[in-house]
Design a protein around this motif. Sequence first.
Motif, mmCIF file in Angstrom:
data_model
loop_
_atom_site.group_PDB
_atom_site.id
_atom_site.type_symbol
_atom_site.label_atom_id
_atom_site.label_comp_id
_atom_site.label_asym_id
_atom_site.label_seq_id
_atom_site.Cartn_x
_atom_site.Cartn_y
_atom_site.Cartn_z
ATOM 1 N N GLY A 153 0.737 -1.125 0.067
ATOM 2 C CA GLY A 153 -0.054 -0.092 -0.100
ATOM 3 C C GLY A 153 0.776 1.098 0.101
ATOM 4 N N ASP A 154 0.114 2.357 -0.399
ATOM 5 C CA ASP A 154 1.076 3.761 -0.418
ATOM 6 C C ASP A 154 1.301 4.275 1.129
ATOM 7 N N ARG A 155 0.435 3.849 2.044
ATOM 8 C CA ARG A 155 0.792 4.331 3.357
ATOM 9 C C ARG A 155 1.881 3.639 4.150
ATOM 10 N N CYS A 156 2.615 2.598 3.428
ATOM 11 C CA CYS A 156 3.281 1.911 4.026
ATOM 12 C C CYS A 156 4.793 1.948 3.641
ATOM 13 N N ASP A 157 5.814 2.457 4.874
ATOM 14 C CA ASP A 157 7.436 2.373 4.697
ATOM 15 C C ASP A 157 8.031 1.656 5.516
ATOM 16 N N LEU A 158 7.267 0.453 6.114
ATOM 17 C CA LEU A 158 8.094 -0.433 6.719
ATOM 18 C C LEU A 158 8.530 -1.448 5.957
ATOM 19 N N PRO A 159 10.040 -1.506 5.992
ATOM 20 C CA PRO A 159 11.009 -2.174 5.111
ATOM 21 C C PRO A 159 10.454 -3.658 5.092
ATOM 22 N N ALA A 160 10.154 -4.311 6.320
ATOM 23 C CA ALA A 160 9.860 -5.869 6.393
ATOM 24 C C ALA A 160 8.263 -5.908 5.530
ATOM 25 N N ALA A 161 7.561 -4.949 5.600
ATOM 26 C CA ALA A 161 6.305 -5.122 4.894
ATOM 27 C C ALA A 161 6.570 -5.343 3.402
ATOM 28 N N ILE A 162 7.222 -4.281 3.006
ATOM 29 C CA ILE A 162 7.601 -3.879 1.752
ATOM 30 C C ILE A 162 8.225 -5.181 1.047
ATOM 31 N N ARG A 163 9.100 -5.886 1.590
ATOM 32 C CA ARG A 163 9.767 -6.988 1.186
ATOM 33 C C ARG A 163 8.931 -8.143 1.163
ATOM 34 N N ILE A 213 -0.184 -14.682 11.298
ATOM 35 C CA ILE A 213 0.991 -14.457 10.575
ATOM 36 C C ILE A 213 2.191 -15.244 11.090
ATOM 37 N N PHE A 214 2.320 -15.305 12.650
ATOM 38 C CA PHE A 214 3.570 -15.710 13.126
ATOM 39 C C PHE A 214 3.186 -17.185 13.601
ATOM 40 N N SER A 215 2.081 -17.876 13.455
ATOM 41 C CA SER A 215 1.944 -19.214 13.923
ATOM 42 C C SER A 215 2.365 -20.243 12.815
ATOM 43 N N ASN A 216 2.871 -21.260 13.610
ATOM 44 C CA ASN A 216 3.512 -22.482 12.667
ATOM 45 C C ASN A 216 2.505 -22.837 11.528
ATOM 46 N N ASP A 217 1.369 -22.825 11.729
ATOM 47 C CA ASP A 217 0.521 -23.560 10.441
ATOM 48 C C ASP A 217 0.375 -22.427 9.372
ATOM 49 N N GLU A 218 0.795 -21.245 9.767
ATOM 50 C CA GLU A 218 0.559 -20.023 8.656
ATOM 51 C C GLU A 218 1.749 -19.427 8.433
ATOM 52 N N ILE A 219 2.774 -19.722 8.736
ATOM 53 C CA ILE A 219 4.114 -18.839 8.702
ATOM 54 C C ILE A 219 4.433 -19.023 7.314
ATOM 55 N N THR A 220 4.096 -20.187 6.744
ATOM 56 C CA THR A 220 4.828 -20.115 5.202
ATOM 57 C C THR A 220 3.603 -19.878 4.049
ATOM 58 N N THR A 221 2.755 -19.191 4.523
ATOM 59 C CA THR A 221 1.363 -18.572 3.809
ATOM 60 C C THR A 221 1.979 -17.290 3.142
ATOM 61 N N SER A 222 1.731 -17.099 1.942
ATOM 62 C CA SER A 222 2.274 -15.710 1.238
ATOM 63 C C SER A 222 3.564 -15.180 1.768
ATOM 64 N N GLY A 223 3.552 -13.962 1.913
ATOM 65 C CA GLY A 223 4.673 -13.280 2.869
ATOM 66 C C GLY A 223 4.726 -13.345 4.102
ATOM 67 N N HIS A 224 4.296 -14.155 4.962
ATOM 68 C CA HIS A 224 4.064 -14.320 6.415
ATOM 69 C C HIS A 224 5.571 -14.471 7.130
ATOM 70 N N ALA A 225 6.280 -15.414 6.516
ATOM 71 C CA ALA A 225 7.681 -15.578 6.820
ATOM 72 C C ALA A 225 8.636 -14.460 6.509
ATOM 73 N N ALA A 226 8.377 -13.775 5.503
ATOM 74 C CA ALA A 226 9.482 -12.451 5.159
ATOM 75 C C ALA A 226 8.991 -11.263 6.274
ATOM 76 N N LEU A 227 7.768 -11.339 6.442
ATOM 77 C CA LEU A 227 7.313 -10.084 7.244
ATOM 78 C C LEU A 227 7.700 -10.377 8.558
ATOM 79 N N ALA A 228 7.436 -11.662 9.356
ATOM 80 C CA ALA A 228 7.878 -11.901 10.551
ATOM 81 C C ALA A 228 9.399 -11.839 10.818
ATOM 82 N N LEU A 229 9.930 -12.532 9.959
ATOM 83 C CA LEU A 229 11.652 -12.328 10.198
ATOM 84 C C LEU A 229 12.098 -10.840 9.891
ATOM 85 N N GLY A 230 11.363 -10.089 9.100
ATOM 86 C CA GLY A 230 11.918 -8.836 9.095
ATOM 87 C C GLY A 230 11.693 -8.034 10.109
ATOM 88 N N LEU A 231 10.381 -8.139 10.824
ATOM 89 C CA LEU A 231 10.147 -7.365 12.120
ATOM 90 C C LEU A 231 10.816 -7.945 13.161
#
Length: 417
Positions: A153-163, A213-231
Amino acid sequence: MTTLAGTVAVATTPTLRAAARRSRFWVLAGIGALLVAIAATLLAGAGSGGGTPLAADNAAPAGARALAEVLRQQGVHVTTADTLVEARTLAAASSDPTLFFTDPNGYLTNDQISAMAALAPRTVVVAPGFLLLQTLDPAVGFGGVADSLDGAGDRCDLPAAIRAGSVAPGGKTLSLPADSAERGCFPSGRNSFAVVGATLPATELTLVADDGIFSNDEITTSGHAALALGLLGASADLIWYQPTLADVAVTGPPSLGELTPGWVTPTILLLAVVFLAAAVWQGRRLGPLVAENLPVTVRASETMEGRARLYARGNARLRALDSLRVATVQRLAARVGLSRLASLDDVVLAVSALTGRAPAEVRFVLVDGVPATDRDLVAQSDRLQDLERAVIAASGLPAAPQASATPPATTPGRMDP
């Protein structure tokens, strides 16, 4: 069972072996039911996702052990804290920590939430509650469930979310006012976002609405892993803080244990030991239990008088008459040549045909007549005796010895009208 006056019934006390043999089925059935219940409980416990949700050591689907292990493999030192005091100690021992926080049970108060937010330069809060939002950032509200989450989105400047690029739809979101200074990532609708970033005086705060987004059963869905690891991997030290009941302040009046003097508990324990010793000492004097068969003789006349007293005390005229009717019907069925399985209607028709009486009259004597007074009870018993004598006379067979048809309820005393 109808017994004749003067007959002696002998009853023998059953042995322990006989009682155990009779109850064997129910004992085995109870043990089987208990085993089935235990097995079902174990299977249900094994199949359910136990443990604390999003705990770093929880390998269940709702846990977050997979994320914590990947962070450790990438060189991040992950330490867990169960209380605010432990989290404060760990934060003071690190030069640049990142704090992971989630409190689904709402254990912390306003002051504790403010203290938690000042522990680390970066704080990631997952599934924030109403009290936390009102304490840290009142401008953020609840946005409902996301239908679609495409990009950052346009209002997002968090590097982890963008990645990360995107997150899976169907999770919770947070709402922001249109003129808010907070950053919103992964928009759903007009002002709803899955991730919200805010800059507080003491920390860089990131609010993640959905804990999946951080749980074991959904961490590999979409960009959850990249977001969690980045944050959570922004620094070398990560404090994984989940409040427990130890953070809840003790309130209310003192307990009974606090008001009790110190000598009460040892005295109670000493009395318990003395009681057990006395019970063992006295119990040994009695010796082992001995099972013995004791013959008991009960005269039939005593049984008849006892039942008569019970009928008289309860005004059970119909019950007393029915006991006479049952025995009479059995004898009449045998007299007219019917089997023991013959119905009452068959007996009534056979007796009516043999004696020449109307079926309604025979049925009234055997079934329908209801005594209202003691006089009616005696009259009904006389009619039973007359009917049986008529059947005996019509059949031409000698009469068998039988008990008197006089109802036993009239022997001990009069019933109340």
